[in-house]
Design an enzyme around this catalytic site. Sequence first.
Site: not given
Length: 353
Positions: A28, A32, A128, A212, A269, A302
Amino acid sequence: MRWSRRVDIHNAKLEDVLGATNKVAVMGGGSFGTAMATLLARNKADLDVVILCRSEVDAAAINNDHRNTKYLPAYELPSSVRATTDAAAALGGADFIIHAVPVQSSKSFLASVKQHIHPSTPILCLAKGLEVGTCEMMSEVIPAGLGRDQPLAVLSGPTFAVELMQGLPTAIVAASTDEALAWRVQRLFGSSCLRVNTSTDVVGVEMSGALKNVLAIAAGIVEGLNLGNNAMAALVAQGCAEIRWLAGKMGAKPETLSGLSGTGDIMLTCFVNLSRNRTVGVRLGRGESLEQILGSMTQVAEGVATAGAVMTLARRYKVSLPVLTAVARILEDNLDPATAVEEIMNLPQIPEV
């Protein structure tokens, strides 16, 4: 604890993991994954760090310009970071493989490259979220995609890729049911700018990291509606409780939910503008449609997909989650955000728990 496991953990603590590592692959080419690749390359100058990209253009930019021009154009990558679209070339011979593919694409992606991943190579997951339909965590998605068990650790915590690239102090958690693997991950990534705590509570780390993102959308909606600081504090406190209720029913440890992957990641976040999920919420609160918002984004939020899974899990575990499920109703049923807030405020008054 079995004696053999004690020996494994003791040896992991003594092992020069970074020194013994020659190649790390990153599946990927997002922000990140690129940031974590950069950290590893900075930790060891001669480490071969290979990013597996989907796009030849993105791979060429990394190889020729030493930049991820799509997601992190302002930052030069170490010369030891390279990229390819060839899965066999990227994954073959890797000592560790970092999984930085979006959750909803992970199972099919892994099925397409599993023949290039050695069964004993540890996978370190950065993604996540929960898979739509199955509600599976990444610790379930990855073996399902590979069709076999695989050494696995999940990494989570309050991390923005931009600040990792800047070398600013950061702390994360590496969680694995194999405690020795968690220690090895700590030794691999730990540096003067990155602290890595270890945990065996994979469920707690994953569920707090997934939920979250949904809470961050709710926090963004409060911001977008200009409801003020009192409302923001109350909403995040309620959301933290809901995450604790659901994750606890699933087997998570309370101390995990109050640590880096829980409270730490929630604070980052929900309160910082760099959060993609928070941004989705802000724009929803200001009246934009979900289609408009997602169509203008270059990276995945996400929390949008995970919200639907939360509805299913709330029913499965018979737990009331008014804030988190309200987000799902806004996203999936076009519930007006202001109406959702009014409904929550008019719920029966209850004791503080």
